[in-house]
Design an enzyme around this catalytic site. Structure first.
Site, mmCIF file in Angstrom:
data_model
loop_
_atom_site.group_PDB
_atom_site.id
_atom_site.type_symbol
_atom_site.label_atom_id
_atom_site.label_comp_id
_atom_site.label_asym_id
_atom_site.label_seq_id
_atom_site.Cartn_x
_atom_site.Cartn_y
_atom_site.Cartn_z
ATOM 1 N N ALA A 12 0.829 -1.205 0.000
ATOM 2 C CA ALA A 12 0.000 0.000 0.000
ATOM 3 C C ALA A 12 0.864 1.256 0.000
ATOM 4 O O ALA A 12 0.589 2.219 -0.737
ATOM 5 C CB ALA A 12 -0.939 -0.011 1.210
ATOM 6 N N TYR A 13 1.912 1.259 0.816
ATOM 7 C CA TYR A 13 2.810 2.412 0.880
ATOM 8 C C TYR A 13 3.452 2.669 -0.480
ATOM 9 O O TYR A 13 3.435 3.796 -1.001
ATOM 10 C CB TYR A 13 3.887 2.152 1.940
ATOM 11 C CG TYR A 13 5.005 3.162 1.957
ATOM 12 C CD1 TYR A 13 4.829 4.413 2.531
ATOM 13 C CD2 TYR A 13 6.250 2.858 1.403
ATOM 14 C CE1 TYR A 13 5.855 5.347 2.548
ATOM 15 C CE2 TYR A 13 7.281 3.776 1.415
ATOM 16 C CZ TYR A 13 7.083 5.020 1.995
ATOM 17 O OH TYR A 13 8.094 5.941 2.005
ATOM 18 N N ALA A 14 4.012 1.630 -1.089
ATOM 19 C CA ALA A 14 4.698 1.788 -2.366
ATOM 20 C C ALA A 14 3.730 2.191 -3.468
ATOM 21 O O ALA A 14 4.086 2.974 -4.359
ATOM 22 C CB ALA A 14 5.422 0.494 -2.735
#
Length: 251
Positions: free
Chosen positions: A155-157
């Site tokens: 999700a972060y990437a």
């Protein structure tokens, strides 16, 4: 005229190092912080000790509704400190780490990552456009994790990958005003990001150093000066680029 850079999330980590690097290069700084006003004021004091000017303003970059009031506060600070209506450089740096496998990621985790790392960057930049001078620069901070993958960072990437695409569109749309827009993507860095995992976990640090061509993980001093250099006049023709600063991680 002394250039002024606005750096979000600059009370610690890469943001702090970037602020100090810009001051060392002869620039002034507006820095934002979310919670720790004392840490932000300490950075202001360090910049003042270098003979440069700095102002710290509170801002939650994940709260879009707060942006209009922040713009007013920033405008007042520019007038009071620099007798100006505009600033020169925007560094969208603020962020947080929140890791989980895709199967375990909650909607709340996902939404907060999107709000801070993508939606916030989009709409804060939009709100600040009238205050960025023609011929200025924007740098959006991404991550090496958009090129190489580690479990738990999906999700972060993904939000950072969205920012990388957004940066290209910003460069296209803002080019008529002479504003250059680039993305800087750090690799693994020894800071308190993500709970200090890279800095404090000896095994993780060694593993990442082992897959980095230069044989170590990065430190904040590897990133801040590079950003300051990218904002310098010598790099005025660099535009719409993703620049990875990872020491050759996972190549």
């Amino acid at each position: 005229m002394t250039p002024i850079a606005l750096i979000t999330g600059a009370s610690r980590g890469l943001g702090r190092n970037t602020a100090l690097s810009i001051a060392h290069a002869g620039g002034d700084v507006v820095l934002t912080y979310r919670h720790k006003a004392d840490e932000a004021q300490a950075v202001v004091a360090e910049i003042a000790a270098l003979g440069r000017k700095a102002v710290a303003l509170p801002l939650d970059t994940g709260d879009v509704d707060a942006f209009p009031a922040f713009v007013e506060q920033l405008h007042a600070a520019l007038h009071a400190t620099w007798q100006r209506d505009t600033f020169d450089h925007l560094v969208n740096n603020a962020g947080h780490g929140d890791t989980a496998p895709i199967a375990d990621t909650t909607v709340a985790q996902f939404d907060r990552l999107v709000d801070v790392h993508f939606k916030g960057v989009f709409f804060l930049t939009q709100a600040l456009l009238p205050l960025i001078r023609d011929g200025g620069r924007i740098i959006n901070i991404s991550t090496g994790l958009t090129r190489f993958a580690y479990p738990g960072y999906a999700a972060y990437a993904a939000t950072k990958a969205a920012v990388e695409t957004l940066s290209v569109y910003m460069a296209k749309e803002f080019g008529a005003r002479g504003i250059a827009v680039n993305t800087v993507a750090p690799g693994a860095i020894e800071t308190d990001f993500g709970g200090g995992l890279v800095r404090d976990n000896v095994e993780v640090n060694a593993q990442l150093a082992g897959i980095t061509a230069l044989g170590r993980v990065g430190v904040a001093d590897d990133i801040g000066p590079m950003i300051a250099s990218l904002l310098g006049e010598a790099n005025r023709w660099v535009n719409a680029q993703r620049i990875e600063v990872s020491g050759g991680q996972a190549i």
